[in-house]
Design an enzyme around this catalytic site. Structure first.
Site, mmCIF file in Angstrom:
data_model
loop_
_atom_site.group_PDB
_atom_site.id
_atom_site.type_symbol
_atom_site.label_atom_id
_atom_site.label_comp_id
_atom_site.label_asym_id
_atom_site.label_seq_id
_atom_site.Cartn_x
_atom_site.Cartn_y
_atom_site.Cartn_z
ATOM 1 N N ASP A 13 25.375 2.574 -13.127
ATOM 2 C CA ASP A 13 26.376 2.203 -12.702
ATOM 3 C C ASP A 13 27.763 2.135 -13.565
ATOM 4 O OD1 ASP A 13 24.661 1.760 -10.151
ATOM 5 O OD2 ASP A 13 23.966 -0.085 -11.352
ATOM 6 N N LYS A 16 30.249 6.713 -13.159
ATOM 7 C CA LYS A 16 30.149 8.123 -13.548
ATOM 8 C C LYS A 16 30.609 9.088 -12.396
ATOM 9 C CE LYS A 16 25.623 7.830 -13.898
ATOM 10 N NZ LYS A 16 25.348 6.409 -14.177
ATOM 11 N N GLY A 17 30.584 8.551 -11.159
ATOM 12 C CA GLY A 17 30.935 9.105 -9.967
ATOM 13 C C GLY A 17 32.612 9.370 -10.150
ATOM 14 N N THR A 241 13.458 3.926 -14.935
ATOM 15 C CA THR A 241 13.329 4.641 -13.853
ATOM 16 C C THR A 241 12.190 5.684 -14.166
ATOM 17 O OG1 THR A 241 14.554 6.189 -11.948
ATOM 18 C CG2 THR A 241 15.290 6.265 -14.350
ATOM 19 N N THR A 303 21.426 -0.217 -2.817
ATOM 20 C CA THR A 303 20.685 -1.288 -2.432
ATOM 21 C C THR A 303 21.476 -2.664 -2.047
ATOM 22 O OG1 THR A 303 20.377 -2.363 -4.599
ATOM 23 C CG2 THR A 303 18.610 -0.648 -3.518
ATOM 24 N N ARG A 305 22.124 -4.927 -3.700
ATOM 25 C CA ARG A 305 21.484 -6.006 -4.586
ATOM 26 C C ARG A 305 22.778 -6.554 -5.693
ATOM 27 N NH1 ARG A 305 16.096 -4.028 -7.399
ATOM 28 N NH2 ARG A 305 17.446 -1.955 -7.420
ATOM 29 N N PRO A 306 22.865 -7.791 -5.783
ATOM 30 C CA PRO A 306 23.725 -8.292 -6.907
ATOM 31 C C PRO A 306 23.466 -7.955 -8.402
ATOM 32 C CG PRO A 306 22.692 -10.085 -5.886
ATOM 33 C CD PRO A 306 22.102 -8.909 -5.194
ATOM 34 N N ARG A 307 24.231 -7.254 -8.806
ATOM 35 C CA ARG A 307 23.967 -6.834 -10.252
ATOM 36 C C ARG A 307 23.793 -7.866 -11.377
ATOM 37 N NH1 ARG A 307 28.006 -1.864 -9.641
ATOM 38 N NH2 ARG A 307 26.758 -0.400 -8.121
ATOM 39 N N LEU A 334 37.999 -1.458 -17.431
ATOM 40 C CA LEU A 334 38.482 -2.323 -18.535
ATOM 41 C C LEU A 334 39.323 -3.330 -17.800
ATOM 42 C CD1 LEU A 334 39.153 -2.866 -21.614
ATOM 43 C CD2 LEU A 334 41.000 -0.938 -21.354
HETATM 44 P P1 IMP Z 1 13.749 3.447 -9.109
HETATM 45 O O1 IMP Z 1 14.560 4.309 -9.970
HETATM 46 O O2 IMP Z 1 14.432 3.164 -7.788
HETATM 47 O O3 IMP Z 1 12.294 3.584 -9.567
HETATM 48 O O4 IMP Z 1 13.946 1.939 -10.247
HETATM 49 C C1 IMP Z 1 13.772 1.854 -11.423
HETATM 50 C C2 IMP Z 1 14.840 0.943 -12.080
HETATM 51 O O5 IMP Z 1 15.727 1.524 -12.245
HETATM 52 C C3 IMP Z 1 15.147 -0.367 -10.990
HETATM 53 O O6 IMP Z 1 15.427 -1.505 -12.209
HETATM 54 C C4 IMP Z 1 16.494 -0.108 -10.613
HETATM 55 O O7 IMP Z 1 17.451 -1.159 -10.064
HETATM 56 C C5 IMP Z 1 17.254 0.879 -11.690
HETATM 57 N N1 IMP Z 1 18.044 1.998 -11.211
HETATM 58 C C6 IMP Z 1 17.580 3.252 -10.535
HETATM 59 N N2 IMP Z 1 18.636 3.779 -10.182
HETATM 60 C C7 IMP Z 1 19.694 3.031 -10.449
HETATM 61 C C8 IMP Z 1 20.911 3.327 -10.532
HETATM 62 O O8 IMP Z 1 21.795 4.286 -9.975
HETATM 63 N N3 IMP Z 1 22.104 2.221 -11.213
HETATM 64 C C9 IMP Z 1 21.422 1.325 -11.575
HETATM 65 N N4 IMP Z 1 20.083 1.156 -11.634
HETATM 66 C C10 IMP Z 1 19.215 1.989 -11.289
#
Ligand code: IMP
Length: 444
Positions: A13, A16-17, A241, A303, A305-307, A334
């Site tokens: 996050d 990069k996009g 991951t 997802t 979800r709150p980061r 920044l």
């Molecule tokens: P998975 O890749 O879905 O198996 O998730 C494994 C871990 O990597 C989890 O903590 C996810 O929240 C994190 N994660 C997977 N993809 C991303 C992403 O694109 N950005 C941030 N966190 C990620």
């Protein structure tokens, strides 16, 4: 011309996009090599705002060929939906090529991801629930189904018996181990035939496409997904991951030689974020964290979800820079720090009364580390939308210079907002050059 990799230097996050979309104007190929639709790469341009999960972020440039490499895991239903959204927005998707060696994320992978997470209870990884881990598990266990097989599913008699064998095994786990609902072989087979038919035009041996492109002197921009600190080998295991988002993954996930990648660009946010479980030494569980989260809208693109939010962690940043051999740093968001009277940077960890400056590999040790901060005065003018280095407020420039020093790599690009043009180029790094690797040859 050679290849350049854009890699997340933190926990994903990092923005990069936007960076890839910006750099793609000077490249002919934009390629993904790892992960799947756990990624959510946001691109904002004249056609709208897009959260790309599988299609590389170069797709908006008509001169760019986009490649999904063999190291990516592909959910065909998600991909088809993403292609439809892009086409509805008037984006030509015929410039997409998908590796025949890329593994397919099947519905049983998604089901197992959710069931496995549930069974982990308090030690859940916090996966995205998209089937990523189970799909990579099958790849390594040599029972995965690849995109090439899917494309030939209708013509290949062996496909159905093979699918049946896998589904029987998966259903035994889903129902007996987890008490879940079984997957219908008949329905899945029908879906596979449809997916194969619709995606067949895109499927090719992409390593050959890329090797030829490099041999012809084309520039290839490699788009990392997630971040180096989520790397299966080098990240904060087991809170990682299941792929290799670091530079090493680019070679195996694309089938190109090491000598072809001449630039490795590390993308870092000006602070830290993390989604899911695992250590985040600089985590802010207070009002400052809430303020950053709200200002930056730090909620997952995949997802929602709150980061989790924290100050910039230079110990982790330097670790990932060394791991990837970053030749440039791209600093994003920044402008979010414009709103603070002072900002903090973690320059070391305190562990049992001692200062350390390396990232421990042991999770339990890392969890005991406390951040040692350096406080830097904020700046009184905004950096938002600034496009020239000289126009950055002095305080912001001092922050950038300090990060540069701590990471040990020059900051060559700064993103000051979500739009393409909100970018400061300190030093252009995509240069004309020669590909010096062995050129692919056919047998005489
Ligand atoms: P998975 O890749 O879905 O198996 O998730 C494994 C871990 O990597 C989890 O903590 C996810 O929240 C994190 N994660 C997977 N993809 C991303 C992403 O694109 N950005 C941030 N966190 C990620």
């Amino acid at each position: 011309m050679p290849a350049y990799a854009v890699i997340g230097g933190q926990w994903g996050d990092e923005g990069k996009g936007k960076v890839v979309d910006f750099l793609a104007q000077d490249t002919k190929y934009v390629v993904r090599y790892s992960g799947g639709n756990n990624a959510g790469h946001t691109v904002i341009n004249e056609k709208g705002k897009f959260a790309l999960h599988l299609v590389p972020s170069g797709i908006f440039w008509p001169h760019v060929t986009c490649v999904i490499g063999n190291g990516v895991v592909v959910d065909p239903a998600v991909l088809l939906e993403e292609l439809a959204t892009l086409e509805d927005a008037g984006v030509d998707t015929s410039r997409l090529v998908i590796s025949d060696r890329a593994h397919v994320i099947m519905p049983y992978h998604v089901a197992l991801d959710v069931l496995e997470e549930r069974s982990r209870g308090a030690s859940a990884i916090g996966t995205t629930g998209k089937g990523i881990g189970p799909a990579y598990m099958d790849k390594v266990a040599r029972v995965g189904i690849r995109m090439g097989e899917l494309a030939d599913a209708a013509a290949e008699e062996a496909f159905l018996p093979r699918l049946e064998q896998v589904v029987t095994h998966k259903n035994a786990i889903i129902t007996k181990v987890y008490g879940g609902d079984p997957i219908s072989l008949r329905d899945l087979y029908a879906r596979c035939l449809e997916w194969g038919e619709r995606l067949k035009p895109y499927i090719q041996p992409t390593e050959v496409v890329l090797q030829d492109a490099l041999a012809q002197g084309e520039t290839v921009l490699i788009e990392g997904a997630q971040g180096a600190l989520l790397d299966i080998d080098h990240g904060t295991y087991p809170y990682v991951t299941s792929s290799s988002p670091s530079i090493g993954g680019a070679y195996t996930g694309l089938g190109i030689p090491p000598s072809s990648i001449v630039g490795s660009l590390g993308v870092y946010k000006a602070y830290s974020t993390r989604v899911g479980g695992g250590p985040l030494v600089t985590e802010l569980l207070d009002e400052t964290g809430d303020k950053i989260r709200e200002l930056a809208w730090e909620f997952g693109a995949t997802t929602g979800r709150p980061r989790r939010v924290g100050w910039f962690d230079a110990v982790a940043a330097r670790y990932s820079a060394n791991l990837n051999g970053f030749t440039s740093v791209v600093l994003t968001r920044l402008d979010i720090l414009d709103n603070f009277s002072s900002v903090k940077v973690c320059t070391a960890y305190e562990l049992e009364g001692k200062r350390i400056t390396h990232l421990p590999s042991s999770l339990s040790v890392l969890e005991r580390c406390k951040p040692v901060y350096e406080e830097i005065e904020g700046w009184d003018a905004p950096t938002a939308s600034v496009t020239e280095m000289e126009k950055l407020p002095r305080g912001a420039l001092a922050y950038v210079r300090r990060l540069e020093e701590l990471i040990g790599v020059p900051v060559d690009l700064i993103s000051t907002g979500p739009h393409r043009e909100e970018t400061v180029v300190n030093r252009p790094f995509i240069k004309k050059g020669e590909f010096r690797g062995a050129k692919p040859r056919s047998l005489p």
